[in-house]
Scaffold this active site. Sequence first.
Site, PDB file in Angstrom:
ATOM      1  N   GLU A 275      12.417  -1.920 -11.594  1.00  0.00           N
ATOM      2  CA  GLU A 275      12.540  -2.495 -10.253  1.00  0.00           C
ATOM      3  C   GLU A 275      13.274  -1.566  -9.287  1.00  0.00           C
ATOM      4  O   GLU A 275      13.065  -1.642  -8.079  1.00  0.00           O
ATOM      5  CB  GLU A 275      13.241  -3.850 -10.315  1.00  0.00           C
ATOM      6  CG  GLU A 275      12.394  -4.959 -10.897  1.00  0.00           C
ATOM      7  CD  GLU A 275      11.144  -5.223 -10.075  1.00  0.00           C
ATOM      8  OE1 GLU A 275      11.245  -5.276  -8.837  1.00  0.00           O
ATOM      9  OE2 GLU A 275      10.060  -5.343 -10.668  1.00  0.00           O
TER      10      GLU A 275
ATOM     11  N   GLU B  30      15.577   1.366  -4.684  1.00  0.00           N
ATOM     12  CA  GLU B  30      16.539   0.361  -4.212  1.00  0.00           C
ATOM     13  C   GLU B  30      17.512   0.014  -5.334  1.00  0.00           C
ATOM     14  O   GLU B  30      17.133  -0.609  -6.329  1.00  0.00           O
ATOM     15  CB  GLU B  30      15.789  -0.879  -3.724  1.00  0.00           C
ATOM     16  CG  GLU B  30      14.843  -0.593  -2.567  1.00  0.00           C
ATOM     17  CD  GLU B  30      13.920  -1.760  -2.257  1.00  0.00           C
ATOM     18  OE1 GLU B  30      14.428  -2.827  -1.879  1.00  0.00           O
ATOM     19  OE2 GLU B  30      12.689  -1.597  -2.423  1.00  0.00           O
TER      20      GLU B  30
ATOM     21  N   GLU C   1       1.121  -5.255  -1.540  1.00  0.00           N
ATOM     22  CA  GLU C   1       1.924  -4.377  -2.401  1.00  0.00           C
ATOM     23  C   GLU C   1       1.033  -3.791  -3.487  1.00  0.00           C
ATOM     24  O   GLU C   1       0.208  -4.497  -4.074  1.00  0.00           O
ATOM     25  CB  GLU C   1       3.061  -5.139  -3.116  1.00  0.00           C
ATOM     26  CG  GLU C   1       4.163  -5.672  -2.259  1.00  0.00           C
ATOM     27  CD  GLU C   1       5.209  -6.402  -3.102  1.00  0.00           C
ATOM     28  OE1 GLU C   1       5.351  -6.076  -4.305  1.00  0.00           O
ATOM     29  OE2 GLU C   1       5.866  -7.303  -2.558  1.00  0.00           O
TER      30      GLU C   1
ATOM     31  N   LYS D 225      18.332  -3.774  -6.829  1.00  0.00           N
ATOM     32  CA  LYS D 225      17.348  -4.565  -7.553  1.00  0.00           C
ATOM     33  C   LYS D 225      17.705  -4.546  -9.039  1.00  0.00           C
ATOM     34  O   LYS D 225      18.614  -3.827  -9.476  1.00  0.00           O
ATOM     35  CB  LYS D 225      15.935  -4.016  -7.320  1.00  0.00           C
ATOM     36  CG  LYS D 225      15.519  -4.025  -5.852  1.00  0.00           C
ATOM     37  CD  LYS D 225      14.052  -3.807  -5.658  1.00  0.00           C
ATOM     38  CE  LYS D 225      13.269  -5.076  -5.915  1.00  0.00           C
ATOM     39  NZ  LYS D 225      11.853  -4.949  -5.551  1.00  0.00           N
TER      40      LYS D 225
END
Length: 340
Positions: free
Chosen positions: A321, A313, A261, A316
């Site tokens: 985030e 997303e 990541e 999250k």
Amino acid sequence: MASLRRIRTILLIFTLILAMQMSFSTGIGVNFGRNGDNLPSPQNVVSLYKKCGIKLLRLFEPNPDILEALKGSNLQVSLGVKNGDVQSLASSKEAANQWVNTNVAPYKGDVNFKWIVLGNEIIPGAEGIYATQAMKNIKDAINSIGLTKTIVTTSFYMPGITTSYPPSAGAFTKDVVNVMKDVTAYLLQTGAPLMVNVYPYYAYTSNPKDIKLEYATFQTTNTVVVDGGLSYSNLFDAMVDSVYAALGKINAGNVSLVIGETGWPTAGNEPYSSKENAKTYNKNLIQYVQSGKGTPKKPNQTIDVFIFAMFNENQKTTGIEQNWGLFYPNMSHVYPLLNC
């Protein structure tokens, strides 16, 4: 003549676009995180990866619908094992065989499983002590169904390093050093790389007074840090080399790395998070990986890198985030980066 020049210009533009699409797929992947209730269908996600020329896809855990959609796609897949499953897979060969028979075997002829990764950011962490035995059991299970070339590894992240400045000072923290000795002994035996999550964003935002944005986003060309005989012009290199330094101190200097990541958020922590900063970081990261120059400590050693993440997303934690995606859930670009 004007018509001929126009044709040549069109051909040149087409060639440049094609080159960018092709070169992006070399060593660069994108994480497909699924903490959202409005994400595209698996079929549309796979189509988007292919349209954008992204050939490496990382899943954090198995999902039958996504694995079905990946059949025949030729994407190179990194399939994760949930952290909570690692202990049971370490404790029982039968559990490892069942995991493989459920999540890998039904798709093995049609999905290219390049990596199986035991956990995500599992070291440091309570489950880290189970990583080595779990890798062994999963590797045996993978071999038993004929996937002998599939790489089995585990996931480490930077809090397990005492310091990354200077890079040569990098060493594993006391709570993980014995775990890492076991993990790397196995990786040296199999020739597999260690997966490491590396985020210059977090290092920069923790100390913006001393770390410049340009150094964190690959924008400097001059030396910023000199460490012995090595010169550093970007923070990513310095962080990666601190991991290499730590590996060397436990006699594991020959273990290679894959970056599981890295990325930059577009919102949630202004002014550090922004579309412009994210675009700059990821664009320069791609160019860096394409160059194949490696790090100062490991020059010319190519490294696979996964960008986090494909989509924003919404399930999250509120803030940064939710804002790491290259795309919105409707599959439109968060910022222009890819030719798709």
